[in-house]
Design a protein around this motif. Structure first.
Motif, PDB file in Angstrom:
ATOM      1  N   SER A   1      -4.333  35.362  33.449  1.00  0.00           N
ATOM      2  CA  SER A   1      -4.872  34.163  32.786  1.00  0.00           C
ATOM      3  C   SER A   1      -5.553  33.226  33.780  1.00  0.00           C
ATOM      4  O   SER A   1      -5.370  32.005  33.750  1.00  0.00           O
ATOM      5  N   LEU A   2      -6.356  33.806  34.664  1.00  0.00           N
ATOM      6  CA  LEU A   2      -7.092  32.999  35.630  1.00  0.00           C
ATOM      7  C   LEU A   2      -8.313  32.359  34.960  1.00  0.00           C
ATOM      8  O   LEU A   2      -8.897  32.924  34.040  1.00  0.00           O
ATOM      9  N   THR A   3      -8.691  31.200  35.445  1.00  0.00           N
ATOM     10  CA  THR A   3      -9.755  30.418  34.819  1.00  0.00           C
ATOM     11  C   THR A   3     -11.116  31.099  34.964  1.00  0.00           C
ATOM     12  O   THR A   3     -11.552  31.412  36.080  1.00  0.00           O
ATOM     13  N   LEU A   4     -11.798  31.299  33.840  1.00  0.00           N
ATOM     14  CA  LEU A   4     -13.108  31.950  33.860  1.00  0.00           C
ATOM     15  C   LEU A   4     -14.153  31.101  34.561  1.00  0.00           C
ATOM     16  O   LEU A   4     -15.098  31.627  35.148  1.00  0.00           O
ATOM     17  N   ALA A   5     -14.010  29.777  34.486  1.00  0.00           N
ATOM     18  CA  ALA A   5     -14.978  28.893  35.145  1.00  0.00           C
ATOM     19  C   ALA A   5     -15.013  29.162  36.651  1.00  0.00           C
ATOM     20  O   ALA A   5     -16.077  29.115  37.282  1.00  0.00           O
ATOM     21  N   PHE A   6     -13.849  29.460  37.234  1.00  0.00           N
ATOM     22  CA  PHE A   6     -13.796  29.771  38.660  1.00  0.00           C
ATOM     23  C   PHE A   6     -14.557  31.062  38.960  1.00  0.00           C
ATOM     24  O   PHE A   6     -15.276  31.163  39.949  1.00  0.00           O
ATOM     25  N   LYS A   7     -14.365  32.061  38.101  1.00  0.00           N
ATOM     26  CA  LYS A   7     -15.034  33.341  38.311  1.00  0.00           C
ATOM     27  C   LYS A   7     -16.540  33.179  38.203  1.00  0.00           C
ATOM     28  O   LYS A   7     -17.298  33.748  39.007  1.00  0.00           O
ATOM     29  N   LEU A   8     -16.986  32.411  37.234  1.00  0.00           N
ATOM     30  CA  LEU A   8     -18.416  32.207  37.050  1.00  0.00           C
ATOM     31  C   LEU A   8     -19.019  31.504  38.267  1.00  0.00           C
ATOM     32  O   LEU A   8     -20.075  31.905  38.778  1.00  0.00           O
TER      33      LEU A   8
END
Length: 282
Positions: free
Chosen positions: A82-89
């Motif tokens: 459940s890692l934040t997608l905003a960080f990945k983007l």
């Protein structure tokens, strides 16, 4: 970051030779993610810097199959933790900008006679298409994993929301709690009929004391379920009918099968049937 770059003929070798500068440039491009690198490593065992290097090499070496597979694995890993997608983007966009920066440095060290304009547009298309392909496959993989997780949790909740509890070899209790909507009543139908068949239930006591609400179409469907119970040779007994629900059933004109029994409380019904089964006064 050092301004001196090793002069390498191959882009991949050039990136490897300047690995530390690549990492520092990447961290400067992704400030928000940079501060969370250790947290992400501890939480999901995901090494962002190492994975960024792997992705960069897949892109410059044009390894499409490896890139797609890597994106899928990454997508599942981020979804699992459940890692934040905003960080990945932000991180992938930082990789894109950093990679272009190093390609510019490489190009300055390895000028050739090819048309600069053609060379640039060919490279731009290949690099950006590869990064976008990674992002697309990452998000699809992430989304699919989350959807499967939600579906499995939904099925678990469905099973828990229709708990058929065996009392003995022939009697079972079905306590219903909460709101019965259209979706849940279809789950109820499947679980009840399958349960009667698999558990060889002869008497099913359905307790409605915990029902908060039941819409008109649900009442009609519930009546059909009760009829189906009788058709399977099982006796249905309703307990705990609230005044509000009784009024609604009466107002709608729904008539349950004449063989359906109604009792005041679950406790009294169980007492009566256990006495009948054992022949002993409780």
């Amino acid at each position: 970051m050092s301004n001196e770059f090793n002069d390498k003929v191959d882009i991949a070798v050039f990136l490897t030779a300047n690995r530390e500068d690549f990492k520092q440039k990447l961290l400067s491009e992704a400030v928000n993610v940079g501060s969370k690198i250790n947290d992400i490593l501890e939480r999901g065992n995901i090494d962002l810097l190492k994975n960024a290097e792997v992705l960069a090499h897949y892109i410059v070496e044009n390894k499409e199959e490896e890139l797609v597979e890597f994106a899928k694995v990454e997508g599942i890993a981020w979804a699992q933790h459940s890692l934040t997608l905003a960080f990945k983007l932000e991180w992938v966009h930082a990789i894109r900008r950093t990679l272009w920066y190093f390609l510019y440095q490489y190009d300055n060290k390895n000028e050739d006679n090819e048309s600069p304009r053609k060379k640039f547009f060919d490279l731009e298309k290949r690099i950006n298409d590869s990064v976008d392909q990674f992002l697309n496959n990452f998000f699809i993989s992430y989304s699919n994993y989350k959807d499967e997780l939600i579906l499995s949790q939904k099925k678990l909740v469905e099973n828990l929301s229709v708990p058929i509890i065996p009392i003995n070899s022939s009697i079972a209790v079905l306590p219903l709690i909460g709101r019965i909507d259209t979706y849940r009543v279809h789950t109820l139908e499947e679980k009840v009929l399958m349960g009667i068949s698999s558990m060889k239930i002869q008497t099913l006591i359905i307790d409605l004391s915990g029902i908060a609400e039941m819409e008109l179409d649900v009442i009609f469907q519930f009546g059909k379920i009760l009829n189906g119970v009788n058709m399977m040779g099982c006796k249905a007994i309703l307990t705990g009918l609230r005044v509000e629900l009784v009024r609604k059933i009466v107002d709608t004109g729904v008539a349950f099968d004449g063989q359906i029994e109604t009792k005041g409380t679950l406790q009294q019904t169980l007492k009566e049937h256990l006495v009948l089964e054992s022949g002993v006064q409780i």
